[in-house]
Design a protein around this motif. Structure first.
Motif, PDB file in Angstrom:
ATOM      1  N   ALA A  42     -13.344  76.305 103.578  1.00 19.25           N
ATOM      2  CA  ALA A  42     -14.543  75.849 103.379  1.00 19.25           C
ATOM      3  C   ALA A  42     -14.001  73.464 103.454  1.00 19.25           C
ATOM      4  O   ALA A  42     -12.283  73.898 102.803  1.00 19.25           O
ATOM      5  CB  ALA A  42     -15.350  75.336 102.149  1.00 19.25           C
ATOM      6  N   ARG A  43     -14.889  73.085 104.153  1.00 17.67           N
ATOM      7  CA  ARG A  43     -14.754  71.506 104.419  1.00 17.67           C
ATOM      8  C   ARG A  43     -15.437  70.488 103.447  1.00 17.67           C
ATOM      9  O   ARG A  43     -16.272  71.147 103.267  1.00 17.67           O
ATOM     10  CB  ARG A  43     -14.708  71.543 105.179  1.00 17.67           C
ATOM     11  N   VAL A  44     -14.494  70.188 102.458  1.00 17.21           N
ATOM     12  CA  VAL A  44     -15.653  69.682 101.924  1.00 17.21           C
ATOM     13  C   VAL A  44     -15.415  67.983 101.311  1.00 17.21           C
ATOM     14  O   VAL A  44     -13.683  67.579 102.010  1.00 17.21           O
ATOM     15  CB  VAL A  44     -14.781  70.161 100.060  1.00 17.21           C
ATOM     16  N   THR A  45     -16.379  66.774 101.645  1.00 15.48           N
ATOM     17  CA  THR A  45     -15.816  65.567 102.262  1.00 15.48           C
ATOM     18  C   THR A  45     -17.126  64.751 101.062  1.00 15.48           C
ATOM     19  O   THR A  45     -18.223  65.404 100.758  1.00 15.48           O
ATOM     20  CB  THR A  45     -16.819  65.101 103.198  1.00 15.48           C
ATOM     21  N   ALA A  46     -16.302  64.003 100.549  1.00 14.64           N
ATOM     22  CA  ALA A  46     -17.269  63.103  99.897  1.00 14.64           C
ATOM     23  C   ALA A  46     -18.058  62.054 100.535  1.00 14.64           C
ATOM     24  O   ALA A  46     -17.552  61.304 101.346  1.00 14.64           O
ATOM     25  CB  ALA A  46     -16.274  62.784  98.804  1.00 14.64           C
ATOM     26  N   VAL A  87     -22.347  63.031  96.582  1.00 14.81           N
ATOM     27  CA  VAL A  87     -22.803  63.616  97.160  1.00 14.81           C
ATOM     28  C   VAL A  87     -21.568  64.625  97.575  1.00 14.81           C
ATOM     29  O   VAL A  87     -20.687  63.972  98.810  1.00 14.81           O
ATOM     30  CB  VAL A  87     -24.130  63.626  98.803  1.00 14.81           C
ATOM     31  N   PHE A  88     -21.012  65.337  96.841  1.00 12.81           N
ATOM     32  CA  PHE A  88     -20.132  66.603  98.111  1.00 12.81           C
ATOM     33  C   PHE A  88     -20.316  67.628  98.703  1.00 12.81           C
ATOM     34  O   PHE A  88     -20.453  68.597  98.511  1.00 12.81           O
ATOM     35  CB  PHE A  88     -19.349  66.748  96.841  1.00 12.81           C
ATOM     36  N   LEU A  89     -20.335  67.147  99.772  1.00 17.21           N
ATOM     37  CA  LEU A  89     -20.780  68.300 101.036  1.00 17.21           C
ATOM     38  C   LEU A  89     -19.815  69.516 101.431  1.00 17.21           C
ATOM     39  O   LEU A  89     -18.789  69.011 101.911  1.00 17.21           O
ATOM     40  CB  LEU A  89     -21.396  67.276 102.117  1.00 17.21           C
ATOM     41  N   VAL A  90     -20.543  70.190 100.589  1.00 21.91           N
ATOM     42  CA  VAL A  90     -19.202  71.739 101.027  1.00 21.91           C
ATOM     43  C   VAL A  90     -19.435  72.485 102.537  1.00 21.91           C
ATOM     44  O   VAL A  90     -20.728  73.206 102.205  1.00 21.91           O
ATOM     45  CB  VAL A  90     -19.508  72.922 100.032  1.00 21.91           C
ATOM     46  N   LYS A  91     -18.679  73.072 103.216  1.00 19.11           N
ATOM     47  CA  LYS A  91     -19.456  73.063 104.760  1.00 19.11           C
ATOM     48  C   LYS A  91     -18.533  74.651 104.396  1.00 19.11           C
ATOM     49  O   LYS A  91     -17.301  74.489 105.225  1.00 19.11           O
ATOM     50  CB  LYS A  91     -18.883  72.117 105.597  1.00 19.11           C
ATOM     51  N   PHE A  92     -19.388  75.544 104.461  1.00 16.00           N
ATOM     52  CA  PHE A  92     -18.126  76.706 104.426  1.00 16.00           C
ATOM     53  C   PHE A  92     -17.748  77.147 106.194  1.00 16.00           C
ATOM     54  O   PHE A  92     -18.856  76.825 107.061  1.00 16.00           O
ATOM     55  CB  PHE A  92     -18.700  78.592 103.383  1.00 16.00           C
TER      56      PHE A  92
END
Lengths: 211, 85
Positions: free
Chosen positions: A162-166, A193-198
């Motif tokens: 996954a790609r995680v961004t804050a 908000v930590f956006l998790v993109k699988f």
């Protein structure tokens, strides 16, 4: 020859001095962490040329933490099965990982409406940015990139790429009702908000397991 | 070092820390609890300015967190002052 008591391994014992009382085992003062983290950010800032490079360095710093935290928590919880479902691993992160690292569960876990592969973990008071004020010329930087690195490490270790961004999102009026954790500081204007993109393979695998 | 100066219409109070940092506050003569306020500002300085990775030592403090925290502190002291009278 057998011993009557099993010797406790280093993985079972909490870090930090024992004998200070059960409340403070495994806990470090917030100020100590804040100074150390401030030095970490300054160290990287003097060596990079752009904001995204700084964020990437903070994320890779957190990545190692994530991998180790996953192994440690899985070992201590004595789980015999590992998480294979998406929602389960996300719940594990937002409650167990958060509780062991920050002492409280994450404030919410949401699924994005627009994109089926995006999830959001929200924390109203992340400790990495409690004392940080980002100057105007570094507007896009989020000091919580370290925490997104931790989340990414946990997910990669569990087998979910996954790609995680804050992101710092402004808090709306009345959204957050709990009193601020730091009494002499004003309430925070923005939450993390930590956006998790699988990745697609993870979603396909999860859909196949659903059937 | 200098602790307090009272001159025509103004009071200047100073707190000197063990590390050599001086906090100076100017106020009207009848303001109570100036040294208490200085101590609180010292706490805020060590929290908001020193733990901020983007603050360089000896530079003027421009961090939002510090200014809003000091504003909130002043409001608290103001409201407390009117209650006493």
């Amino acid at each position: 020859m057998s011993r009557s008591q099993t010797p406790s391994s280093i993985l079972d014992r909490p870090i930090g001095r024992s004998g200070r009382g059960s409340g403070s085992e495994g806990m470090v003062s917030l100020s100590a962490f804040a100074y150390l983290y401030s030095e970490l950010v300054q160290y990287h800032q003097s060596r990079v040329a752009s904001i995204s490079e700084l964020e990437r360095r903070l994320e890779s710093a957190g990545y190692g933490v994530g991998l180790r935290v996953l192994e440690l928590l899985a070992y201590r919880a004595r789980e015999t099965k590992r998480e294979t479902r998406l929602m389960n691993i996300l719940h594990f992160i937002s409650s167990n990982v958060w509780k062991s690292l920050f002492g409280k569960a994450a404030d919410s876990l949401e699924r994005s409406i627009d994109h089926a592969d995006e999830f959001m973990i929200v924390d109203y008071e992340p400790i990495t940015s409690t004392f940080v004020s980002v100057p105007a010329d570094l507007g896009q930087l989020s000091a919580d990139a370290y925490i997104s690195g931790i989340i990414a490490g946990v997910l990669e270790g569990a087998g979910f790429t996954a790609r995680v961004t804050a992101h710092s999102v402004a808090v709306e009026e009345g959204e957050y009702t709990k009193p601020p954790a730091m009494p002499n500081l004003p309430p925070r204007k923005d939450k993390a908000v930590f956006l998790v993109k699988f990745s697609r393979e993870v979603l396909a695998r999860d859909a196949a397991l659903e059937r | 070092g200098i602790e307090k100066i009272e001159a025509g219409g103004i009071v200047l109070c100073c707190l000197q820390t063990r590390t050599g940092v001086k906090f100076v506050i100017t106020a009207e003569p009848s303001t109570p609890d100036l040294d208490l306020m200085l101590r609180e500002i010292y706490v805020l300085y060590s929290d908001c300015a020193l733990k901020d990775p983007f603050y360089e030592l000896e530079m003027p403090i421009r961090t939002d967190l510090f200014t809003s925290a000091v504003d909130a502190l002043l409001e608290r002291f103001d409201s407390r002052g009117t209650k006493v009278r």
